[in-house]
Design a protein around this motif. Structure first.
Motif, PDB file in Angstrom:
ATOM      1  N   TYR A  32      47.108  36.201  50.295  1.00 31.03           N
ATOM      2  CA  TYR A  32      46.740  37.507  49.763  1.00 31.03           C
ATOM      3  C   TYR A  32      46.336  37.398  48.298  1.00 31.03           C
ATOM      4  O   TYR A  32      46.989  36.706  47.515  1.00 31.03           O
ATOM      5  CB  TYR A  32      47.895  38.495  49.842  1.00 31.03           C
ATOM      6  N   ALA A  33      45.314  38.130  47.914  1.00 27.13           N
ATOM      7  CA  ALA A  33      45.062  38.388  46.503  1.00 27.13           C
ATOM      8  C   ALA A  33      45.877  39.621  46.135  1.00 27.13           C
ATOM      9  O   ALA A  33      45.819  40.628  46.822  1.00 27.13           O
ATOM     10  CB  ALA A  33      43.595  38.637  46.252  1.00 27.13           C
ATOM     11  N   MET A  34      46.656  39.532  45.061  1.00 24.88           N
ATOM     12  CA  MET A  34      47.554  40.622  44.672  1.00 24.88           C
ATOM     13  C   MET A  34      47.141  41.188  43.323  1.00 24.88           C
ATOM     14  O   MET A  34      46.643  40.461  42.447  1.00 24.88           O
ATOM     15  CB  MET A  34      48.992  40.120  44.594  1.00 24.88           C
ATOM     16  N   ALA A  35      47.377  42.462  43.147  1.00 21.60           N
ATOM     17  CA  ALA A  35      46.992  43.095  41.891  1.00 21.60           C
ATOM     18  C   ALA A  35      47.914  44.263  41.576  1.00 21.60           C
ATOM     19  O   ALA A  35      48.491  44.873  42.473  1.00 21.60           O
ATOM     20  CB  ALA A  35      45.554  43.583  41.949  1.00 21.60           C
ATOM     21  N   TRP A  36      48.031  44.534  40.291  1.00 18.52           N
ATOM     22  CA  TRP A  36      48.718  45.728  39.804  1.00 18.52           C
ATOM     23  C   TRP A  36      47.670  46.658  39.188  1.00 18.52           C
ATOM     24  O   TRP A  36      46.820  46.215  38.403  1.00 18.52           O
ATOM     25  CB  TRP A  36      49.757  45.370  38.749  1.00 18.52           C
ATOM     26  N   TYR A  37      47.783  47.915  39.536  1.00 25.31           N
ATOM     27  CA  TYR A  37      46.978  48.979  38.948  1.00 25.31           C
ATOM     28  C   TYR A  37      47.927  50.013  38.350  1.00 25.31           C
ATOM     29  O   TYR A  37      49.122  50.017  38.649  1.00 25.31           O
ATOM     30  CB  TYR A  37      46.123  49.665  40.015  1.00 25.31           C
ATOM     31  N   THR A  52      45.156  35.665  42.253  1.00 21.89           N
ATOM     32  CA  THR A  52      44.737  35.185  43.551  1.00 21.89           C
ATOM     33  C   THR A  52      45.684  34.055  43.977  1.00 21.89           C
ATOM     34  O   THR A  52      46.702  33.837  43.352  1.00 21.89           O
ATOM     35  CB  THR A  52      43.295  34.677  43.499  1.00 21.89           C
ATOM     36  N   SER A  53      45.360  33.432  45.029  1.00 20.80           N
ATOM     37  CA  SER A  53      46.146  32.286  45.456  1.00 20.80           C
ATOM     38  C   SER A  53      45.214  31.094  45.565  1.00 20.80           C
ATOM     39  O   SER A  53      44.193  31.191  46.234  1.00 20.80           O
ATOM     40  CB  SER A  53      46.802  32.584  46.799  1.00 20.80           C
ATOM     41  N   ASP A  72      55.690  34.696  43.785  1.00 21.50           N
ATOM     42  CA  ASP A  72      56.585  33.772  44.451  1.00 21.50           C
ATOM     43  C   ASP A  72      56.260  33.859  45.934  1.00 21.50           C
ATOM     44  O   ASP A  72      56.706  34.781  46.627  1.00 21.50           O
ATOM     45  CB  ASP A  72      58.042  34.143  44.175  1.00 21.50           C
ATOM     46  N   ASN A  73      55.471  32.925  46.417  1.00 17.37           N
ATOM     47  CA  ASN A  73      55.022  32.990  47.811  1.00 17.37           C
ATOM     48  C   ASN A  73      56.188  32.821  48.793  1.00 17.37           C
ATOM     49  O   ASN A  73      56.131  33.333  49.907  1.00 17.37           O
ATOM     50  CB  ASN A  73      53.947  31.939  48.060  1.00 17.37           C
ATOM     51  N   ALA A  74      57.226  32.129  48.386  1.00 19.18           N
ATOM     52  CA  ALA A  74      58.385  31.959  49.268  1.00 19.18           C
ATOM     53  C   ALA A  74      59.132  33.268  49.484  1.00 19.18           C
ATOM     54  O   ALA A  74      59.819  33.440  50.490  1.00 19.18           O
ATOM     55  CB  ALA A  74      59.327  30.909  48.691  1.00 19.18           C
ATOM     56  N   LYS A  75      58.990  34.198  48.528  1.00 21.08           N
ATOM     57  CA  LYS A  75      59.660  35.494  48.639  1.00 21.08           C
ATOM     58  C   LYS A  75      58.703  36.629  48.961  1.00 21.08           C
ATOM     59  O   LYS A  75      59.102  37.799  48.951  1.00 21.08           O
ATOM     60  CB  LYS A  75      60.400  35.803  47.329  1.00 21.08           C
ATOM     61  N   ASN A  76      57.441  36.304  49.209  1.00 19.21           N
ATOM     62  CA  ASN A  76      56.431  37.347  49.489  1.00 19.21           C
ATOM     63  C   ASN A  76      56.414  38.409  48.387  1.00 19.21           C
ATOM     64  O   ASN A  76      56.295  39.612  48.676  1.00 19.21           O
ATOM     65  CB  ASN A  76      56.694  38.023  50.843  1.00 19.21           C
ATOM     66  N   THR A  77      56.526  37.973  47.152  1.00 21.41           N
ATOM     67  CA  THR A  77      56.690  38.917  46.051  1.00 21.41           C
ATOM     68  C   THR A  77      55.772  38.559  44.885  1.00 21.41           C
ATOM     69  O   THR A  77      55.597  37.378  44.564  1.00 21.41           O
ATOM     70  CB  THR A  77      58.156  38.951  45.582  1.00 21.41           C
ATOM     71  N   TYR A  94      50.880  50.798  40.622  1.00 22.40           N
ATOM     72  CA  TYR A  94      50.666  50.524  42.038  1.00 22.40           C
ATOM     73  C   TYR A  94      50.386  49.041  42.254  1.00 22.40           C
ATOM     74  O   TYR A  94      49.687  48.407  41.458  1.00 22.40           O
ATOM     75  CB  TYR A  94      49.477  51.323  42.559  1.00 22.40           C
ATOM     76  N   CYS A  95      50.880  48.560  43.361  1.00 25.67           N
ATOM     77  CA  CYS A  95      50.601  47.194  43.772  1.00 25.67           C
ATOM     78  C   CYS A  95      49.610  47.223  44.928  1.00 25.67           C
ATOM     79  O   CYS A  95      49.704  48.099  45.809  1.00 25.67           O
ATOM     80  CB  CYS A  95      51.901  46.519  44.202  1.00 25.67           C
ATOM     81  N   LYS A  96      48.690  46.292  44.924  1.00 29.10           N
ATOM     82  CA  LYS A  96      47.714  46.195  46.002  1.00 29.10           C
ATOM     83  C   LYS A  96      47.655  44.774  46.526  1.00 29.10           C
ATOM     84  O   LYS A  96      47.584  43.810  45.758  1.00 29.10           O
ATOM     85  CB  LYS A  96      46.321  46.601  45.499  1.00 29.10           C
ATOM     86  N   ALA A  97      47.679  44.673  47.831  1.00 31.21           N
ATOM     87  CA  ALA A  97      47.471  43.389  48.500  1.00 31.21           C
ATOM     88  C   ALA A  97      46.100  43.422  49.153  1.00 31.21           C
ATOM     89  O   ALA A  97      45.714  44.426  49.775  1.00 31.21           O
ATOM     90  CB  ALA A  97      48.547  43.153  49.550  1.00 31.21           C
ATOM     91  N   ARG A  98      45.375  42.364  48.997  1.00 33.95           N
ATOM     92  CA  ARG A  98      44.052  42.274  49.621  1.00 33.95           C
ATOM     93  C   ARG A  98      43.998  41.074  50.560  1.00 33.95           C
ATOM     94  O   ARG A  98      44.203  39.926  50.125  1.00 33.95           O
ATOM     95  CB  ARG A  98      42.951  42.161  48.580  1.00 33.95           C
TER      96      ARG A  98
END
Length: 114
Positions: A32-37, A52-53, A72-77, A94-98
């Motif tokens: 997942y690409a992750m972002a904070w808005y 990104t990853s 932390d990919n091991a914690k999905n966080t 807000y957090c967004k997963a893409r």
């Protein structure tokens, strides 16, 4: 369907720190690409930071050198460490997963005030 849940918001004095957390479901979180808005009252939602990853990051100019995004990919966080907070950082974050699609959390309120 990816479920996204933010936590860690609250009230903090100017100059203080907070760490936001965002947990996302799924067995392929590392992809997942992750972002904070954030969205302040009366303003449009704006990008704060993204990662990104495997991990290139990008920040809004207004938070560079104060905020740090990490995962932390091991914690999905994914985390957002916020230092030297200012009143203008007050917003719902807000957090967004893409992953093919965008998945949003419900948001967490951050208030910076004395």
């Amino acid at each position: 369907q990816v479920h996204v849940v933010e936590s860690g918001g609250g009230l903090v004095q100017p100059g203080g720190s907070l760490r936001l957390s965002c947990a996302a479901s799924g067995s392929i979180f590392s992809a997942y690409a992750m972002a904070w808005y954030r969205q302040a009252p009366g303003k449009q939602r704006e990008l704060v930071a993204q990662i990104t990853s495997p991990g290139p990051t990008n920040y809004a100019d207004s938070v560079k050198d104060r905020f740090t995004i990490s995962r932390d990919n091991a914690k999905n966080t994914v985390y957002l460490q916020m230092n030297s907070l200012k009143p203008e950082d007050t917003a719902v974050y807000y957090c967004k997963a893409r992953y093919v699609f965008d998945y949003w959390g419900q948001g967490t309120q951050v208030t910076v005030s004395s």
